[in-house]
Design a protein around this motif. Sequence first.
Motif, PDB file in Angstrom:
ATOM      1  N   THR A  95       0.836  -1.206   0.000  1.00  0.00           N
ATOM      2  CA  THR A  95       0.000   0.000   0.000  1.00  0.00           C
ATOM      3  C   THR A  95       0.866   1.250   0.000  1.00  0.00           C
ATOM      4  OG1 THR A  95      -1.438  -1.299   1.437  1.00  0.00           O
ATOM      5  CG2 THR A  95      -2.044   0.986   1.057  1.00  0.00           C
ATOM      6  N   LEU A  96       1.930   1.199   0.795  1.00  0.00           N
ATOM      7  CA  LEU A  96       2.814   2.348   0.871  1.00  0.00           C
ATOM      8  C   LEU A  96       3.400   2.669  -0.494  1.00  0.00           C
ATOM      9  CD1 LEU A  96       4.422   4.443   2.423  1.00  0.00           C
ATOM     10  CD2 LEU A  96       6.057   2.677   3.010  1.00  0.00           C
ATOM     11  N   LEU A  97       3.794   1.623  -1.223  1.00  0.00           N
ATOM     12  CA  LEU A  97       4.369   1.842  -2.544  1.00  0.00           C
ATOM     13  C   LEU A  97       3.349   2.454  -3.493  1.00  0.00           C
ATOM     14  CD1 LEU A  97       6.463  -1.400  -2.971  1.00  0.00           C
ATOM     15  CD2 LEU A  97       7.275   0.888  -2.487  1.00  0.00           C
ATOM     16  N   GLU A  98       2.128   1.988  -3.407  1.00  0.00           N
ATOM     17  CA  GLU A  98       1.078   2.556  -4.254  1.00  0.00           C
ATOM     18  C   GLU A  98       0.879   4.031  -3.947  1.00  0.00           C
ATOM     19  OE1 GLU A  98      -1.740  -1.352  -4.932  1.00  0.00           O
ATOM     20  OE2 GLU A  98      -2.453   0.337  -3.747  1.00  0.00           O
ATOM     21  N   GLU A  99       0.777   4.321  -2.656  1.00  0.00           N
ATOM     22  CA  GLU A  99       0.569   5.713  -2.255  1.00  0.00           C
ATOM     23  C   GLU A  99       1.731   6.586  -2.708  1.00  0.00           C
ATOM     24  OE1 GLU A  99      -1.922   7.315  -0.376  1.00  0.00           O
ATOM     25  OE2 GLU A  99      -3.096   5.536  -0.829  1.00  0.00           O
ATOM     26  N   ALA A 100       2.949   6.063  -2.554  1.00  0.00           N
ATOM     27  CA  ALA A 100       4.126   6.856  -2.926  1.00  0.00           C
ATOM     28  C   ALA A 100       4.118   7.146  -4.419  1.00  0.00           C
ATOM     29  CB  ALA A 100       5.397   6.109  -2.536  1.00  0.00           C
ATOM     30  N   THR A 101       3.715   6.154  -5.209  1.00  0.00           N
ATOM     31  CA  THR A 101       3.672   6.349  -6.649  1.00  0.00           C
ATOM     32  C   THR A 101       2.723   7.482  -7.009  1.00  0.00           C
ATOM     33  OG1 THR A 101       3.894   3.946  -6.767  1.00  0.00           O
ATOM     34  CG2 THR A 101       3.445   5.090  -8.800  1.00  0.00           C
ATOM     35  N   ASP A 102       1.538   7.431  -6.429  1.00  0.00           N
ATOM     36  CA  ASP A 102       0.562   8.475  -6.726  1.00  0.00           C
ATOM     37  C   ASP A 102       1.030   9.827  -6.200  1.00  0.00           C
ATOM     38  OD1 ASP A 102      -2.522   9.666  -5.736  1.00  0.00           O
ATOM     39  OD2 ASP A 102      -2.125   9.044  -7.793  1.00  0.00           O
ATOM     40  N   TYR A 103       1.624   9.794  -5.014  1.00  0.00           N
ATOM     41  CA  TYR A 103       2.068  11.039  -4.398  1.00  0.00           C
ATOM     42  C   TYR A 103       3.138  11.723  -5.233  1.00  0.00           C
ATOM     43  CZ  TYR A 103       3.446  14.174  -0.600  1.00  0.00           C
ATOM     44  OH  TYR A 103       3.721  15.264   0.175  1.00  0.00           O
ATOM     45  N   ILE A 104       4.059  10.935  -5.775  1.00  0.00           N
ATOM     46  CA  ILE A 104       5.122  11.507  -6.595  1.00  0.00           C
ATOM     47  C   ILE A 104       4.539  12.158  -7.843  1.00  0.00           C
ATOM     48  CG2 ILE A 104       7.054  10.913  -8.086  1.00  0.00           C
ATOM     49  CD1 ILE A 104       8.102   9.117  -6.023  1.00  0.00           C
TER      50      ILE A 104
ATOM     51  N   GLU B 178       6.656  -5.755  -8.531  1.00  0.00           N
ATOM     52  CA  GLU B 178       6.035  -4.957  -9.590  1.00  0.00           C
ATOM     53  C   GLU B 178       5.864  -3.511  -9.176  1.00  0.00           C
ATOM     54  OE1 GLU B 178       2.739  -7.509 -11.850  1.00  0.00           O
ATOM     55  OE2 GLU B 178       2.787  -5.336 -12.160  1.00  0.00           O
ATOM     56  N   LEU B 179       5.378  -3.341  -7.955  1.00  0.00           N
ATOM     57  CA  LEU B 179       5.176  -1.975  -7.472  1.00  0.00           C
ATOM     58  C   LEU B 179       6.495  -1.224  -7.427  1.00  0.00           C
ATOM     59  CD1 LEU B 179       2.583  -2.608  -4.645  1.00  0.00           C
ATOM     60  CD2 LEU B 179       2.232  -1.292  -6.702  1.00  0.00           C
ATOM     61  N   ILE B 180       7.534  -1.944  -7.028  1.00  0.00           N
ATOM     62  CA  ILE B 180       8.843  -1.296  -6.930  1.00  0.00           C
ATOM     63  C   ILE B 180       9.315  -0.868  -8.308  1.00  0.00           C
ATOM     64  CG2 ILE B 180      11.245  -1.682  -6.359  1.00  0.00           C
ATOM     65  CD1 ILE B 180      10.421  -2.163  -3.797  1.00  0.00           C
ATOM     66  N   SER B 181       9.113  -1.728  -9.294  1.00  0.00           N
ATOM     67  CA  SER B 181       9.587  -1.346 -10.623  1.00  0.00           C
ATOM     68  C   SER B 181       8.751  -0.216 -11.186  1.00  0.00           C
ATOM     69  CB  SER B 181       9.570  -2.553 -11.562  1.00  0.00           C
ATOM     70  OG  SER B 181       8.275  -3.072 -11.642  1.00  0.00           O
ATOM     71  N   LYS B 182       7.480  -0.218 -10.828  1.00  0.00           N
ATOM     72  CA  LYS B 182       6.625   0.886 -11.280  1.00  0.00           C
ATOM     73  C   LYS B 182       7.090   2.194 -10.656  1.00  0.00           C
ATOM     74  CE  LYS B 182       1.756   2.169 -11.028  1.00  0.00           C
ATOM     75  NZ  LYS B 182       0.504   1.686 -10.434  1.00  0.00           N
ATOM     76  N   LEU B 183       7.426   2.117  -9.389  1.00  0.00           N
ATOM     77  CA  LEU B 183       7.941   3.287  -8.698  1.00  0.00           C
ATOM     78  C   LEU B 183       9.252   3.735  -9.325  1.00  0.00           C
ATOM     79  CD1 LEU B 183       7.325   5.098  -6.341  1.00  0.00           C
ATOM     80  CD2 LEU B 183       8.456   3.511  -4.840  1.00  0.00           C
ATOM     81  N   GLN B 184      10.054   2.752  -9.668  1.00  0.00           N
ATOM     82  CA  GLN B 184      11.357   3.062 -10.245  1.00  0.00           C
ATOM     83  C   GLN B 184      11.202   3.817 -11.555  1.00  0.00           C
ATOM     84  OE1 GLN B 184      13.739  -0.332 -11.030  1.00  0.00           O
ATOM     85  NE2 GLN B 184      15.541   0.865 -11.531  1.00  0.00           N
ATOM     86  N   SER B 185      10.167   3.451 -12.306  1.00  0.00           N
ATOM     87  CA  SER B 185       9.988   4.104 -13.599  1.00  0.00           C
ATOM     88  C   SER B 185       9.631   5.574 -13.439  1.00  0.00           C
ATOM     89  CB  SER B 185       8.910   3.393 -14.405  1.00  0.00           C
ATOM     90  OG  SER B 185       7.667   3.524 -13.754  1.00  0.00           O
ATOM     91  N   LEU B 186       9.181   5.952 -12.243  1.00  0.00           N
ATOM     92  CA  LEU B 186       8.829   7.346 -12.023  1.00  0.00           C
ATOM     93  C   LEU B 186      10.036   8.187 -11.655  1.00  0.00           C
ATOM     94  CD1 LEU B 186       5.514   7.372 -10.000  1.00  0.00           C
ATOM     95  CD2 LEU B 186       5.855   7.817 -12.387  1.00  0.00           C
ATOM     96  N   LEU B 187      11.053   7.528 -11.112  1.00  0.00           N
ATOM     97  CA  LEU B 187      12.198   8.268 -10.625  1.00  0.00           C
ATOM     98  C   LEU B 187      12.975   8.867 -11.784  1.00  0.00           C
ATOM     99  CD1 LEU B 187      13.360   5.818  -7.857  1.00  0.00           C
ATOM    100  CD2 LEU B 187      12.000   7.863  -7.626  1.00  0.00           C
ATOM    101  N   PRO B 188      13.446  10.065 -11.619  1.00  0.00           N
ATOM    102  CA  PRO B 188      14.107  10.774 -12.726  1.00  0.00           C
ATOM    103  C   PRO B 188      15.387  10.102 -13.189  1.00  0.00           C
ATOM    104  CG  PRO B 188      14.334  11.987 -10.682  1.00  0.00           C
ATOM    105  CD  PRO B 188      13.350  10.899 -10.427  1.00  0.00           C
TER     106      PRO B 188
ATOM    107  N   SER C  49      17.684  -1.197 -15.931  1.00  0.00           N
ATOM    108  CA  SER C  49      16.700  -2.272 -15.992  1.00  0.00           C
ATOM    109  C   SER C  49      16.054  -2.483 -14.635  1.00  0.00           C
ATOM    110  CB  SER C  49      17.348  -3.562 -16.490  1.00  0.00           C
ATOM    111  OG  SER C  49      18.574  -3.773 -15.779  1.00  0.00           O
ATOM    112  N   ARG C  50      16.817  -2.852 -13.649  1.00  0.00           N
ATOM    113  CA  ARG C  50      16.194  -3.088 -12.346  1.00  0.00           C
ATOM    114  C   ARG C  50      17.189  -2.875 -11.227  1.00  0.00           C
ATOM    115  NH1 ARG C  50      12.108  -7.298 -11.655  1.00  0.00           N
ATOM    116  NH2 ARG C  50      13.409  -8.242 -10.090  1.00  0.00           N
TER     117      ARG C  50
END
Lengths: 189, 85
Positions: free
Chosen positions: A146-155, B15-25, B33-34
């Motif tokens: 959940t935290l990761l989801e929230e962080a994604t949206d927050y960013i 998956e969430l981590i990689s999705k987050l990673q794709s947002l990082l500048p 890649s990962r």
Amino acid sequence: MAISDAEGESPAAAKEVGGERKRKRLAERSLLAKWKTEGERKSYSSKLIEALRVVRRSSCPAPRAVRVAADRALAVTARGRSRWSRAILSRRTLKLRSRARVARLKPPAAAAGPRAAERRKPPALEQKARVLGRLVPGCRKLPLATLLEEATDYIAALEMQVRAMSAVAEILSAAAGGGRSSSVAAEPM
Amino acid sequence: MSSRRSRISEEEITELISKLQSLLPETRRRGASRASAAKVLKETCNYIKSLHREVDDLSGRLSELMATMDVDSAQAEIVRSLFRS
């Protein structure tokens, strides 16, 4: 490319076992993209109105007040879909930092067993997750997913906030530089 | 929208981590890649902090601008440019 709020329209995803999760993920992707389109304009207007109201209240607007107003408007734009936005909106106006940071020291992996085996996270990861939970509003005690989801949206939201505020600053500085202010009241402030 | 996940699979977290990673500048530029989960979390924290700093700077700038400007004409100017774009 119209990005509609598709709530699980693809039949292929529904077939899968984790169909519900995938549907949510697809919806999330379109939600993320929204931060770059229409949502941007809406946050513009709501944030601007908020910020200008702040100005009207006090003759000397503090940057902190502008930040609070901008955050509030950002949270409003999120339409209560995310935890961080709801947390921002439920913040009291006077944010008293009376809550001292209590360092919770859990016994290091003392309770090993079937539970620990399921969510085996290296301590480094846990610590970073905790830091992240403090940065995203209202996400201190959330499970990692959940935290990761929230962080994604927050960013995504923060990036939009920066873009919108920069644009507003440009507009205002251009207007101020152009000397359009009819009532040039030199306020000694 | 309660999350009724009794068992959060590691796959999902990855998956969430990689999705987050794709947002990082940084990742956007290099196209790595990962990275490890810990690295992504750390980068995320840094990124959010830097975004917060940017917003604070912009808030200061806006408060300065608004202090020197006539509020009504400022609002009019903003509305005008909104309709333009």
